[in-house]
Design a protein around this motif. Structure first.
Motif, PDB file in Angstrom:
ATOM      1  N   GLY A  12      35.143  36.134  52.968  1.00  0.00           N
ATOM      2  CA  GLY A  12      36.327  36.185  52.593  1.00  0.00           C
ATOM      3  C   GLY A  12      36.366  34.724  52.018  1.00  0.00           C
ATOM      4  N   LYS A  13      35.296  34.899  50.934  1.00  0.00           N
ATOM      5  CA  LYS A  13      35.356  33.504  50.082  1.00  0.00           C
ATOM      6  C   LYS A  13      35.324  34.635  48.197  1.00  0.00           C
ATOM      7  CE  LYS A  13      32.687  30.156  51.929  1.00  0.00           C
ATOM      8  NZ  LYS A  13      31.461  29.433  51.765  1.00  0.00           N
ATOM      9  N   GLY A  14      36.043  33.582  47.658  1.00  0.00           N
ATOM     10  CA  GLY A  14      35.985  34.528  45.556  1.00  0.00           C
ATOM     11  C   GLY A  14      35.985  33.422  44.253  1.00  0.00           C
ATOM     12  N   GLU A  15      35.735  33.975  43.468  1.00  0.00           N
ATOM     13  CA  GLU A  15      35.069  33.714  41.999  1.00  0.00           C
ATOM     14  C   GLU A  15      35.938  34.379  41.244  1.00  0.00           C
ATOM     15  OE1 GLU A  15      31.746  31.064  41.179  1.00  0.00           O
ATOM     16  OE2 GLU A  15      31.059  32.452  42.230  1.00  0.00           O
ATOM     17  N   LEU A  48      33.220  43.381  42.954  1.00  0.00           N
ATOM     18  CA  LEU A  48      33.228  43.216  41.032  1.00  0.00           C
ATOM     19  C   LEU A  48      33.532  43.838  40.454  1.00  0.00           C
ATOM     20  CD1 LEU A  48      31.298  40.676  38.963  1.00  0.00           C
ATOM     21  CD2 LEU A  48      30.440  43.109  38.902  1.00  0.00           C
ATOM     22  N   SER A  49      34.249  42.799  39.785  1.00  0.00           N
ATOM     23  CA  SER A  49      34.697  43.867  37.969  1.00  0.00           C
ATOM     24  C   SER A  49      34.886  42.879  37.259  1.00  0.00           C
ATOM     25  CB  SER A  49      36.792  43.580  38.411  1.00  0.00           C
ATOM     26  OG  SER A  49      36.770  44.474  36.939  1.00  0.00           O
ATOM     27  N   VAL A  57      25.705  39.069  29.224  1.00  0.00           N
ATOM     28  CA  VAL A  57      25.812  38.739  30.708  1.00  0.00           C
ATOM     29  C   VAL A  57      24.303  38.292  30.656  1.00  0.00           C
ATOM     30  CG1 VAL A  57      25.035  40.248  32.535  1.00  0.00           C
ATOM     31  CG2 VAL A  57      26.853  41.326  31.346  1.00  0.00           C
ATOM     32  N   SER A  58      23.882  37.897  29.846  1.00  0.00           N
ATOM     33  CA  SER A  58      22.757  37.239  30.241  1.00  0.00           C
ATOM     34  C   SER A  58      22.557  35.749  29.681  1.00  0.00           C
ATOM     35  CB  SER A  58      21.469  37.931  29.090  1.00  0.00           C
ATOM     36  OG  SER A  58      20.849  38.641  29.671  1.00  0.00           O
ATOM     37  N   ALA A  92      23.602  33.490  36.490  1.00  0.00           N
ATOM     38  CA  ALA A  92      23.562  34.726  36.805  1.00  0.00           C
ATOM     39  C   ALA A  92      24.373  34.257  38.331  1.00  0.00           C
ATOM     40  CB  ALA A  92      22.829  35.690  36.900  1.00  0.00           C
ATOM     41  N   TRP A  93      25.104  35.978  38.359  1.00  0.00           N
ATOM     42  CA  TRP A  93      25.986  35.773  39.613  1.00  0.00           C
ATOM     43  C   TRP A  93      25.199  36.967  40.831  1.00  0.00           C
ATOM     44  CZ3 TRP A  93      31.920  36.944  39.814  1.00  0.00           C
ATOM     45  CH2 TRP A  93      32.420  35.571  38.773  1.00  0.00           C
TER      46      TRP A  93
END
Length: 215
Positions: free
Chosen positions: A28-31, A65-66, A13-14, A18-19
């Motif tokens: 309404g937005k995604g990534e 988040l997934s 993760v590091s 980072a999100w």
């Protein structure tokens, strides 16, 4: 073995920008982001790893988040500089739940320089197969993003530790570059885990490539 797994997840993760050190995305937005890594621990090859995660904001100030590894999460933007949330590690394949509450503070230091930070605490349930409960884990970190046009240079320092009988702090330094092209982002990074007391002798190095698409 469980502590080794958590340490590996922390390192993965590091290693890319980072999100969850910065504000929730717009309503309404995604990534979605995919990343590949090659690592080496000291003089021993560590092999290849990969990661995938996706996030989406169904309503204002709220994000879902997934993440690969059967992790689900959510965050809420309490105020422009502060957000908080929780990640849940599902009991797959092992029958153990992991709960990670977290809080973030972020701010623009200048028009081009942004600071993001995160503190999180991981708690695991008892493994019914052997009545073993893993130690609790604490991680705090800060990241600086320098934006110039469509380019972002970033650096981050994380401090991770388990809160067992023998507390061992593992510092991880990350450095990377990301290019934004319309709704596509391409990045590369290097992460170094200097936690010699956490069996990273003398250190663990991770090189990464990642790509993200916004929708």
């Amino acid at each position: 073995m469980k502590k080794v797994l958590v340490t590996i997840l922390v390192c993965i993760v590091s290693t890319f920008a980072a999100w969850d050190y910065f504000p929730v995305i717009g309503e309404g937005k995604g990534e979605a982001k995919i990343a590949f890594y090659e690592s080496r621990r000291g003089y021993t090859p560590g092999g290849e790893r990969h990661d995938f995660k996706i996030r989406y904001s169904p309503i204002a100030n709220f994000e879902l988040l997934s993440r690969l590894g059967y992790i689900l999460g959510t965050r809420y933007q309490i105020m422009p500089t502060i957000s908080a949330g929780i990640d849940i590690g599902l009991p797959i394949p092992n029958p153990v739940w992991h709960f990670t509450p977290n809080v973030q503070f972020s701010t623009h230091l200048t028009s081009a320089l942004e600071l993001g930070s995160n503190a999180e605490f991981t708690i695991s349930t008892e493994d019914p197969r052997n009545e073993y409960t893993d130690a609790m884990y604490l991680k705090i970190g800060a990241e600086l993003n320098l934006t110039t046009g469509q380019s972002i240079l970033w650096t981050r320092l994380d401090l991770s530790t388990d809160l067992g009988e023998d507390i061992k702090i593992s510092p991880t330094l990350g450095l990377g570059y990301k290019a934004d092209i319309d709704n596509l982002s391409l990045g590369t990074s290097v992460g170094m885990d200097f936690g010699e007391k956490s069996s990273n002798e003398p250190y663990n190095t991770i090189i990464g490539l990642d790509a993200a698409i916004k929708f």
